[in-house]
Design an enzyme around this catalytic site. Sequence first.
Site, PDB file in Angstrom:
ATOM      1  N   GLY A   1     -53.108  27.281  27.892  1.00  0.00           N
ATOM      2  CA  GLY A   1     -53.077  25.769  27.768  1.00  0.00           C
ATOM      3  C   GLY A   1     -52.318  25.026  28.607  1.00  0.00           C
TER       4      GLY A   1
ATOM      5  CE1 TYR B   1     -41.874  21.101  20.630  1.00  0.00           C
ATOM      6  CE2 TYR B   1     -42.765  20.288  22.337  1.00  0.00           C
ATOM      7  CZ  TYR B   1     -42.806  20.750  20.974  1.00  0.00           C
ATOM      8  OH  TYR B   1     -43.963  20.734  20.374  1.00  0.00           O
TER       9      TYR B   1
ATOM     10  CB  CYS C   1     -36.400   0.360  19.457  1.00  0.00           C
ATOM     11  SG  CYS C   1     -34.981  -0.340  18.536  1.00  0.00           S
ATOM     12  CD  GLU C   2     -36.403   5.949  16.764  1.00  0.00           C
ATOM     13  OE1 GLU C   2     -35.065   6.404  16.612  1.00  0.00           O
ATOM     14  OE2 GLU C   2     -36.982   5.356  15.784  1.00  0.00           O
TER      15      GLU C   2
ATOM     16  NE  ARG D   1     -43.394  20.117  26.825  1.00  0.00           N
ATOM     17  CZ  ARG D   1     -42.460  20.655  27.447  1.00  0.00           C
ATOM     18  NH1 ARG D   1     -42.037  20.004  28.748  1.00  0.00           N
ATOM     19  NH2 ARG D   1     -42.001  22.156  27.255  1.00  0.00           N
TER      20      ARG D   1
ATOM     21  CE1 TYR E   1     -50.086  21.407  23.969  1.00  0.00           C
ATOM     22  CE2 TYR E   1     -48.948  22.826  25.622  1.00  0.00           C
ATOM     23  CZ  TYR E   1     -49.794  22.978  24.510  1.00  0.00           C
ATOM     24  OH  TYR E   1     -50.547  24.145  24.420  1.00  0.00           O
TER      25      TYR E   1
END
Length: 395
Positions: free
Chosen positions: A256, A298, A324-325, A294, A353
């Site tokens: 993929g 990850y 907002c993080e 990602r 992805y």
Amino acid sequence: MNAAALIAQFGSPLYVYDLDTVRARVRALKAAITWPRFQPLFAIKANPCPAVARAIIAEGFGIDAVSPGEVAMALRLGVRPDLIQYTENNMTDAEQAEAVAQGVMITVGSLDRLERLAAAGARECSVRFNPDVGDGAHEKICTAGPLTKFGVASAYVDRVLEIERRNQLKVVGCHMHIGSGFLDHNAFAQACEVIFNIAARLPNLRFIDCGGGIGIPYKPDQQPLDLTAMGAHLSREFAAFCQRYGRDLELRLEPGRFPVAEAGTLLTTVTSVKENPDGRVFVGCDSGFNHLIRPCMYGAWHRIANATRPQAPVRTVDVVGNICESGDIFARDRALPLPVLGDVLAIGDAGAYGMAMASTYNLRPLPAEVVLDGGAAHLGRRRQTVEELLNAWVW
């Protein structure tokens, strides 16, 4: 690719896919496998953009699907049901019934699903085994070994055979997948040896699927996988297995990431540049982990370029998004030609992805997707509007 022109035409942020790169990667994989009965499948979860998938299908690929939606996408793209492999993961009985009616091959990942598939009257299936050898770029994308939820334990081959004997269901495929993003084929070769030993005990096989997981070099110090060496080794070992097995089987792989990752770029516009008293510079942009998760999920590293002013003086900056993080960070301590407001940043290797895992968190709509083919740019997916997002609810 003229990033500014694409942004001017299609808006920001924007996913862009280069089909010439997609075709080059697909053809390289096909050239590396010398076994004559080779059937590659595209793991469409990596990038379901129809224009991208069509380019891969046109090169002779089938589709590896992991959900009813992906099966429906493959069928709408015109893929024959016999070239669609549904690798289930905790599927429902309703999903099983739909797949059986559609005529697609189900690859089961548990003994209880194998029992239920047999009880439903299915005549053929594939079984995913856990080869107890895992690999991948991150523990969250390692899909084999003792901690994974995927596959039937390799110790349970006898139980698979017993279910097959009690029913009219034949196990015609043997499947494994060790993880995503490997750049050294040694673990893959070890897992292939395990799966060939398992396959030798299954009497009704038509194919063996050795999975996907072929990585790309995201970081500057990484080297690409030696695709020629991997392909030669796999082709040689598969030929030896088929000789022992007594007949030639079909070899399947289901990459993929490899066909599409390097073909994709996320373009985003700089909306803020601020420097703290300690000298830390934050470059803010009009995208975030809702569009490319990602790095947050990850710890993934993606190339970032200042597409507008590549010759600007280099500064060490943090590239951050508009969500907002605190974890909404594309890159920390990255050397980058210092952007100014309005510059376009190109986040590379985002074709796998990326948009496929995007969300509307913070009620921010999904970006558009554009496909480059022979130098021409075509809209692949319209930009979502706030109105379309809100209309998903019942008011």
